[in-house]
Design an enzyme around this catalytic site. Structure first.
Site, PDB file in Angstrom:
ATOM      1  N   GLU A 102       0.836  -1.215   0.000  1.00 18.35           N
ATOM      2  CA  GLU A 102       0.000   0.000   0.000  1.00 18.35           C
ATOM      3  C   GLU A 102       0.862   1.253   0.000  1.00 18.35           C
ATOM      4  OE1 GLU A 102      -2.435   1.659  -0.483  1.00 18.35           O
ATOM      5  OE2 GLU A 102      -4.311   0.903   0.317  1.00 18.35           O
ATOM      6  N   ASP A 103       0.271   2.349  -0.440  1.00 18.14           N
ATOM      7  CA  ASP A 103       1.007   3.611  -0.399  1.00 18.14           C
ATOM      8  C   ASP A 103       0.971   4.230   0.998  1.00 18.14           C
ATOM      9  OD1 ASP A 103      -1.720   4.179  -0.559  1.00 18.14           O
ATOM     10  OD2 ASP A 103      -1.530   5.716  -2.103  1.00 18.14           O
ATOM     11  N   ASP A 106      -3.892   5.620   6.558  1.00 18.81           N
ATOM     12  CA  ASP A 106      -4.309   6.864   7.220  1.00 18.81           C
ATOM     13  C   ASP A 106      -5.214   6.467   8.403  1.00 18.81           C
ATOM     14  OD1 ASP A 106      -4.509   9.699   7.318  1.00 18.81           O
ATOM     15  OD2 ASP A 106      -6.366   9.673   6.193  1.00 18.81           O
ATOM     16  N   PHE A 155      -1.354  16.424   4.687  1.00 18.83           N
ATOM     17  CA  PHE A 155      -1.619  15.824   3.370  1.00 18.83           C
ATOM     18  C   PHE A 155      -0.351  15.862   2.522  1.00 18.83           C
ATOM     19  CE2 PHE A 155      -3.099  15.813  -1.035  1.00 18.83           C
ATOM     20  CZ  PHE A 155      -3.906  14.681  -1.010  1.00 18.83           C
ATOM     21  N   ARG A 168       1.482  12.455  -8.968  1.00 14.77           N
ATOM     22  CA  ARG A 168       2.014  11.108  -8.736  1.00 14.77           C
ATOM     23  C   ARG A 168       3.422  10.944  -9.299  1.00 14.77           C
ATOM     24  NH1 ARG A 168      -2.340   7.955  -7.021  1.00 14.77           N
ATOM     25  NH2 ARG A 168      -4.343   8.359  -7.992  1.00 14.77           N
TER      26      ARG A 168
HETATM   27  P1  5GP Z   1      -7.556   5.258   5.027  1.00 15.32           P
HETATM   28  O1  5GP Z   1      -8.674   4.349   4.663  1.00 15.32           O
HETATM   29  O2  5GP Z   1      -6.408   4.547   5.719  1.00 15.32           O
HETATM   30  O3  5GP Z   1      -8.035   6.432   5.830  1.00 15.32           O
HETATM   31  O4  5GP Z   1      -7.058   5.921   3.692  1.00 15.32           O
HETATM   32  C1  5GP Z   1      -6.150   5.329   2.861  1.00 15.32           C
HETATM   33  C2  5GP Z   1      -6.124   5.992   1.498  1.00 15.32           C
HETATM   34  O5  5GP Z   1      -6.369   7.408   1.593  1.00 15.32           O
HETATM   35  C3  5GP Z   1      -4.765   5.839   0.864  1.00 15.32           C
HETATM   36  O6  5GP Z   1      -4.653   4.635   0.140  1.00 15.32           O
HETATM   37  C4  5GP Z   1      -4.674   7.085   0.004  1.00 15.32           C
HETATM   38  O7  5GP Z   1      -5.249   6.821  -1.250  1.00 15.32           O
HETATM   39  C5  5GP Z   1      -5.503   8.121   0.736  1.00 15.32           C
HETATM   40  N1  5GP Z   1      -4.671   9.058   1.543  1.00 15.32           N
HETATM   41  C6  5GP Z   1      -4.613   9.139   2.889  1.00 15.32           C
HETATM   42  N2  5GP Z   1      -3.772  10.118   3.285  1.00 15.32           N
HETATM   43  C7  5GP Z   1      -3.279  10.671   2.149  1.00 15.32           C
HETATM   44  C8  5GP Z   1      -2.331  11.735   1.888  1.00 15.32           C
HETATM   45  O8  5GP Z   1      -1.758  12.400   2.777  1.00 15.32           O
HETATM   46  N3  5GP Z   1      -2.076  12.009   0.574  1.00 15.32           N
HETATM   47  C9  5GP Z   1      -2.651  11.320  -0.441  1.00 15.32           C
HETATM   48  N4  5GP Z   1      -2.307  11.671  -1.687  1.00 15.32           N
HETATM   49  N5  5GP Z   1      -3.537  10.308  -0.239  1.00 15.32           N
HETATM   50  C10 5GP Z   1      -3.851   9.991   1.040  1.00 15.32           C
END
Ligand code: 5GP
Length: 178
Positions: A102-103, A106, A155, A168
């Site tokens: 995963e990237d 959050d 962010f 990206r």
């Molecule tokens: P979660 O479900 O853990 O809250 O969110 C995960 C997804 O939210 C990540 O796979 C990503 O796509 C997006 N995301 C969360 N924080 C960031 C951030 O700081 N920057 C970007 N570009 N995407 C984020």
């Protein structure tokens, strides 16, 4: 310090490429050590993890496979709200060691949902490798096996991560300027 403009937001350099690559290599070495003999299947979650996945794979020396999946959002029922469905998984993962790539984690809700979906397919084990974690935002109890870097709640974009589809392509990671 470099700054970039993406649409209505300004971003400044936060983690330079060299620092990212050092941590990605460290994670790869941990995986090489831990999953020797397991023939793991790496599942790269598109779009955000494409750059991390490419750099990670270059450092893996164990026999392994890679596949690319996507979480497609669609409107569920009134009670479930927005649902993310796993698409693109054609492999039989039963009895296999799977590593989700995963990237960023959050709140962790996306990862939790993905884990549930994959567990229903009876893998031997599921491990999580993520480029980034925002530890202060985590809402669920997740066992994240491999983390390249922990970051604050701001962010970020670059190195595969986007702002509204853009950004990206940058090789460094940038954080938003308020
Ligand atoms: P979660 O479900 O853990 O809250 O969110 C995960 C997804 O939210 C990540 O796979 C990503 O796509 C997006 N995301 C969360 N924080 C960031 C951030 O700081 N920057 C970007 N570009 N995407 C984020």
């Amino acid at each position: 310090m470099d700054t970039i403009q993406i649409k209505d937001k300004r971003f400044k350099t936060f983690i330079p490429e060299a620092d990212i690559l050092k941590e990605v290599a460290r994670v790869a070495n941990e995986i090489n050590h831990d999953l020797e003999g397991e023939n793991p299947l790496f599942l790269s979650v598109l779009n955000g993890s494409f750059m991390f996945t490419a750099d990670l794979m270059k450092h893996l020396t164990i026999p392994c496979e890679i596949s690319f999946v996507k979480l497609a959002s669609y409107a569920g029922t009134a009670s479930t709200g927005k649902v993310k469905e796993l698409v693109g998984l054609n492999e039989d993962i039963s009895g296999r060691t799977v590593v989700i790539v995963e990237d960023i984690v959050d709140t962790g809700l996306t990862m939790q949902r993905l884990l549930e979906t994959l567990k229903a397919r009876n893998p031997k084990e599921i491990r999580i490798a993520t480029l980034l974690v925002k530890p202060d935002k985590l809402q669920v109890d997740l066992d994240i096996n491999y983390v390249a870097m922990n970051i604050p709640n701001d962010f970020i974009v670059g190195y595969g991560l986007d702002y509204d589809g853009f950004g990206r392509n940058y090789r460094d990671i940038y954080t938003v300027v308020e």
